[in-house]
Design a protein around this motif. Structure first.
Motif, PDB file in Angstrom:
ATOM      1  N   PRO A 232       0.827  -1.212   0.000  1.00  0.00           N
ATOM      2  CA  PRO A 232       0.000   0.000   0.000  1.00  0.00           C
ATOM      3  C   PRO A 232       0.860   1.260   0.000  1.00  0.00           C
ATOM      4  N   ASP A 233       0.351   2.323  -0.608  1.00  0.00           N
ATOM      5  CA  ASP A 233       1.090   3.577  -0.581  1.00  0.00           C
ATOM      6  C   ASP A 233       1.030   4.170   0.832  1.00  0.00           C
ATOM      7  N   PRO A 234       1.875   5.152   1.140  1.00  0.00           N
ATOM      8  CA  PRO A 234       1.944   5.689   2.511  1.00  0.00           C
ATOM      9  C   PRO A 234       0.606   6.189   3.043  1.00  0.00           C
ATOM     10  N   ASP A 235      -0.205   6.816   2.194  1.00  0.00           N
ATOM     11  CA  ASP A 235      -1.498   7.318   2.667  1.00  0.00           C
ATOM     12  C   ASP A 235      -2.419   6.170   3.070  1.00  0.00           C
ATOM     13  N   ALA A 236      -2.408   5.095   2.284  1.00  0.00           N
ATOM     14  CA  ALA A 236      -3.236   3.937   2.617  1.00  0.00           C
ATOM     15  C   ALA A 236      -2.741   3.286   3.903  1.00  0.00           C
ATOM     16  N   GLY A 237      -1.419   3.208   4.062  1.00  0.00           N
ATOM     17  CA  GLY A 237      -0.859   2.648   5.291  1.00  0.00           C
ATOM     18  C   GLY A 237      -1.224   3.486   6.497  1.00  0.00           C
ATOM     19  N   ALA A 238      -1.165   4.820   6.351  1.00  0.00           N
ATOM     20  CA  ALA A 238      -1.528   5.701   7.460  1.00  0.00           C
ATOM     21  C   ALA A 238      -3.005   5.553   7.823  1.00  0.00           C
ATOM     22  N   ALA A 239      -3.852   5.370   6.819  1.00  0.00           N
ATOM     23  CA  ALA A 239      -5.287   5.184   7.085  1.00  0.00           C
ATOM     24  C   ALA A 239      -5.527   3.895   7.868  1.00  0.00           C
ATOM     25  N   LEU A 240      -4.803   2.830   7.515  1.00  0.00           N
ATOM     26  CA  LEU A 240      -4.944   1.569   8.245  1.00  0.00           C
ATOM     27  C   LEU A 240      -4.404   1.707   9.670  1.00  0.00           C
ATOM     28  N   TYR A 241      -3.347   2.479   9.847  1.00  0.00           N
ATOM     29  CA  TYR A 241      -2.811   2.730  11.182  1.00  0.00           C
ATOM     30  C   TYR A 241      -3.844   3.443  12.047  1.00  0.00           C
ATOM     31  N   GLU A 242      -4.459   4.477  11.498  1.00  0.00           N
ATOM     32  CA  GLU A 242      -5.460   5.226  12.262  1.00  0.00           C
ATOM     33  C   GLU A 242      -6.673   4.359  12.592  1.00  0.00           C
ATOM     34  N   LEU A 243      -7.071   3.527  11.637  1.00  0.00           N
ATOM     35  CA  LEU A 243      -8.184   2.613  11.884  1.00  0.00           C
ATOM     36  C   LEU A 243      -7.832   1.629  12.997  1.00  0.00           C
ATOM     37  N   THR A 244      -6.595   1.179  13.010  1.00  0.00           N
ATOM     38  CA  THR A 244      -6.133   0.253  14.046  1.00  0.00           C
ATOM     39  C   THR A 244      -6.274   0.868  15.430  1.00  0.00           C
ATOM     40  N   GLN A 245      -5.896   2.137  15.555  1.00  0.00           N
ATOM     41  CA  GLN A 245      -5.999   2.803  16.854  1.00  0.00           C
ATOM     42  C   GLN A 245      -7.459   2.920  17.295  1.00  0.00           C
ATOM     43  N   GLU A 246      -8.327   3.233  16.364  1.00  0.00           N
ATOM     44  CA  GLU A 246      -9.746   3.394  16.697  1.00  0.00           C
ATOM     45  C   GLU A 246     -10.363   2.085  17.172  1.00  0.00           C
ATOM     46  N   ASN A 378       1.363  15.468  33.465  1.00  0.00           N
ATOM     47  CA  ASN A 378       2.434  15.218  34.434  1.00  0.00           C
ATOM     48  C   ASN A 378       3.768  15.821  34.010  1.00  0.00           C
ATOM     49  N   GLY A 379       3.768  16.578  32.913  1.00  0.00           N
ATOM     50  CA  GLY A 379       4.981  17.239  32.453  1.00  0.00           C
ATOM     51  C   GLY A 379       5.781  16.462  31.436  1.00  0.00           C
ATOM     52  N   ARG A 380       5.402  15.212  31.175  1.00  0.00           N
ATOM     53  CA  ARG A 380       6.130  14.424  30.180  1.00  0.00           C
ATOM     54  C   ARG A 380       5.849  14.969  28.784  1.00  0.00           C
ATOM     55  N   LEU A 381       6.713  14.634  27.853  1.00  0.00           N
ATOM     56  CA  LEU A 381       6.599  15.080  26.470  1.00  0.00           C
ATOM     57  C   LEU A 381       6.352  13.855  25.591  1.00  0.00           C
ATOM     58  N   ALA A 382       5.293  13.894  24.791  1.00  0.00           N
ATOM     59  CA  ALA A 382       4.909  12.721  24.008  1.00  0.00           C
ATOM     60  C   ALA A 382       4.664  13.083  22.558  1.00  0.00           C
ATOM     61  N   ALA A 383       4.865  12.101  21.691  1.00  0.00           N
ATOM     62  CA  ALA A 383       4.508  12.265  20.286  1.00  0.00           C
ATOM     63  C   ALA A 383       2.988  12.169  20.149  1.00  0.00           C
ATOM     64  N   THR A 384       2.421  13.006  19.325  1.00  0.00           N
ATOM     65  CA  THR A 384       0.994  12.894  18.991  1.00  0.00           C
ATOM     66  C   THR A 384       0.830  11.750  17.983  1.00  0.00           C
ATOM     67  N   LEU A 389       3.682   8.870  13.375  1.00  0.00           N
ATOM     68  CA  LEU A 389       3.840   8.410  12.000  1.00  0.00           C
ATOM     69  C   LEU A 389       5.162   8.873  11.385  1.00  0.00           C
ATOM     70  N   LEU A 390       5.794   9.865  12.006  1.00  0.00           N
ATOM     71  CA  LEU A 390       7.045  10.440  11.490  1.00  0.00           C
ATOM     72  C   LEU A 390       8.113  10.403  12.570  1.00  0.00           C
ATOM     73  N   LEU A 391       8.169   9.311  13.309  1.00  0.00           N
ATOM     74  CA  LEU A 391       8.964   9.305  14.553  1.00  0.00           C
ATOM     75  C   LEU A 391      10.451   9.559  14.320  1.00  0.00           C
ATOM     76  N   ASP A 392      11.056   8.934  13.329  1.00  0.00           N
ATOM     77  CA  ASP A 392      12.490   9.103  13.096  1.00  0.00           C
ATOM     78  C   ASP A 392      12.818  10.562  12.816  1.00  0.00           C
ATOM     79  N   ALA A 393      12.024  11.191  11.973  1.00  0.00           N
ATOM     80  CA  ALA A 393      12.259  12.604  11.649  1.00  0.00           C
ATOM     81  C   ALA A 393      11.999  13.472  12.879  1.00  0.00           C
ATOM     82  N   LEU A 394      10.997  13.108  13.658  1.00  0.00           N
ATOM     83  CA  LEU A 394      10.680  13.875  14.867  1.00  0.00           C
ATOM     84  C   LEU A 394      11.836  13.818  15.864  1.00  0.00           C
ATOM     85  N   VAL A 395      12.388  12.636  16.073  1.00  0.00           N
ATOM     86  CA  VAL A 395      13.510  12.491  17.009  1.00  0.00           C
ATOM     87  C   VAL A 395      14.716  13.261  16.509  1.00  0.00           C
ATOM     88  N   ALA A 396      15.001  13.184  15.222  1.00  0.00           N
ATOM     89  CA  ALA A 396      16.142  13.901  14.657  1.00  0.00           C
ATOM     90  C   ALA A 396      15.997  15.405  14.858  1.00  0.00           C
TER      91      ALA A 396
END
Length: 400
Positions: A232-246, A378-384, A389-396
């Motif tokens: 699947p292309d990235p958009d389709a994969g992201a849609a399946l990821y979001e559906l998984t969370q729901e 509680n003051g912690r910092l978390a990814a939304t 979905l962009l964790l590697d780039a976010l960490v960098a």
């Protein structure tokens, strides 16, 4: 004798900012009956079964070596990964657990997990694994239809997988299984929803749900490069990821780490040691570890080739191919990469204790404004969810 005098003779555990995460032992069994085409783990197929007695002796020696580097620990979790650990005999698992107990204290509530393939033969060993001391299994189901299982190179049917889950339920209070999604352009949201809800109906407390990724050097990588495999292309994969969370949240199995879902309190304790950047000893061919010594935190890995690993241990040497003292910067980067996988996020004070510096407040503010990071009450910092979905780039970006 005074308390101070009594304690003076005991090995001291160096203090480190993530000591509360616990101490874990990872045991790698590198053998499989067949190599799955998507797998880039250190797994090997051999025409003759390995001599398990020789491997027991080698594991015992390597465990003793790790205990010399990390004395005085209390083991909070043990994980048999692979490869296919369910190809081990119950006696082999028991002997390795005995060796761990000889060299470290083991917590009374220690989680002892073992990865297993859901074939009927391997499920037949569950009783022996339970008797040996395993109290949690993780089953590599991967799909719940036979067509996709065949495409993934799996050696079990969907019915065998569900039967194995039922057997796991009989012997273990805690069990989990894996599924891979976004594995074909033909996997529509409706098909994935039906499969996921079927899985949830058989899951007790935990599911690991991974998007198919094309890893370099795998058979799927070769097919993909040759234009013979479509995903699947990235958009389709992201849609399946979001559906998984729901769907998982609706059924009481919310995400607690990017690919892992559990009922509250049923999270995989071993993996939480990794994600909280705790300390762990890795033993076996290709195992990785992070040990804290008096002069710093070390990244370790062992020889990947099973026979070479075995020969080095039997010759009285160690099988380490990496034993690198990590800089403060490297520790901070690793903590970010691991901790931001968790929904709970990271503790900024822990980052500062590891890295020796604070994160850039302006950069944090920008990433929050862009919707990729969020501050917890509680003051912690978390990814939304968007940031995950962009964790590697976010960490960098955050670590820069």
């Amino acid at each position: 004798m005074t308390i101070a005098a009594a304690l003076a003779g005991r090995p001291r555990v160096p203090a480190h900012p993530t000591a509360a995460a616990g101490f874990a032992v990872y045991v790698h069994w590198p053998f499989c009956l067949a190599k799955c085409p998507y797998c880039d783990f250190n797994s090997h197929v051999r025409h003759q079964p390995p001599d398990q007695a020789r491997y027991i002796a080698a594991f015992r020696r390597e465990i003793a070596q790790r205990a010399e580097l990390a004395p005085g620990r209390t083991v909070s979790s043990i994980f048999f990964g692979g490869g296919t650990p369910s190809l081990m005999e119950g006696a082999t698992v028991g002997a390795i657990l005995d060796a761990i107990g000889e060299h470290w204290a083991v917590a009374s509530d220690c989680e002892v997990s073992l990865e297993a393939n859901p074939t009927s033969v391997e499920a037949g060993r569950f009783r022996d694994f339970r008797a040996a001391g395993v109290n949690r299994v993780s089953l590599g189901v991967q799909a719940l239809n036979d067509t996709d299982l065949k495409a993934l190179g799996r050696m079990h049917s969907a019915q065998e997988a569900l039967d194995a889950v039922a057997i796991a339920r009989r012997y273990f209070e805690r069990y989990s299984f894996d599924l891979i999604y976004a594995r074909s352009p033909n996997q529509t949201p409706a098909l994935w929803q039906a499969e996921l809800e079927l899985a949830i109906s058989h899951a007790a407390e935990h599911l690991s749900l991974y998007q198919l990724t094309i890893e370099p050097g795998t058979a799927f990588d070769q097919l993909f490069r040759a234009g013979k495999l479509a995903i699947p292309d990235p958009d389709a994969g992201a849609a399946l990821y979001e559906l998984t969370q729901e769907i998982t949240a609706k059924h009481g199995l919310p995400v607690y780490e990017i690919s892992n879902h559990a009922r509250p309190g049923a999270e995989c304790r071993h993996n939480l040691v990794y994600w909280h950047y705790g300390e762990y000893a890795g033993v076996g061919p290709g195992a990785h570890g992070r040990l804290v010594t008096a002069d710093g935190r070390y990244a370790q890995s062992t020889e990947k080739r099973p026979e070479t690993w075995l020969e080095r241990i039997e010759a009285g040497s160690d099988a380490l191919v990496e034993n690198e003292r990590l800089s403060a910067e490297a520790q901070g980067d690793e903590y970010l990469l691991m901790g931001l996988r968790l929904v709970e996020g990271i503790d900024l004070d822990v980052f500062e204790g590891l890295a020796g510096r604070k994160l850039n407040g302006n950069r944090i503010g920008s990433l929050i404004a862009e919707g990729f990071l969020a501050r917890k009450p509680n003051g912690r910092l978390a990814a939304t969810p968007e940031g995950a979905l962009l964790l590697d780039a976010l960490v960098a970006d955050l670590a820069a």
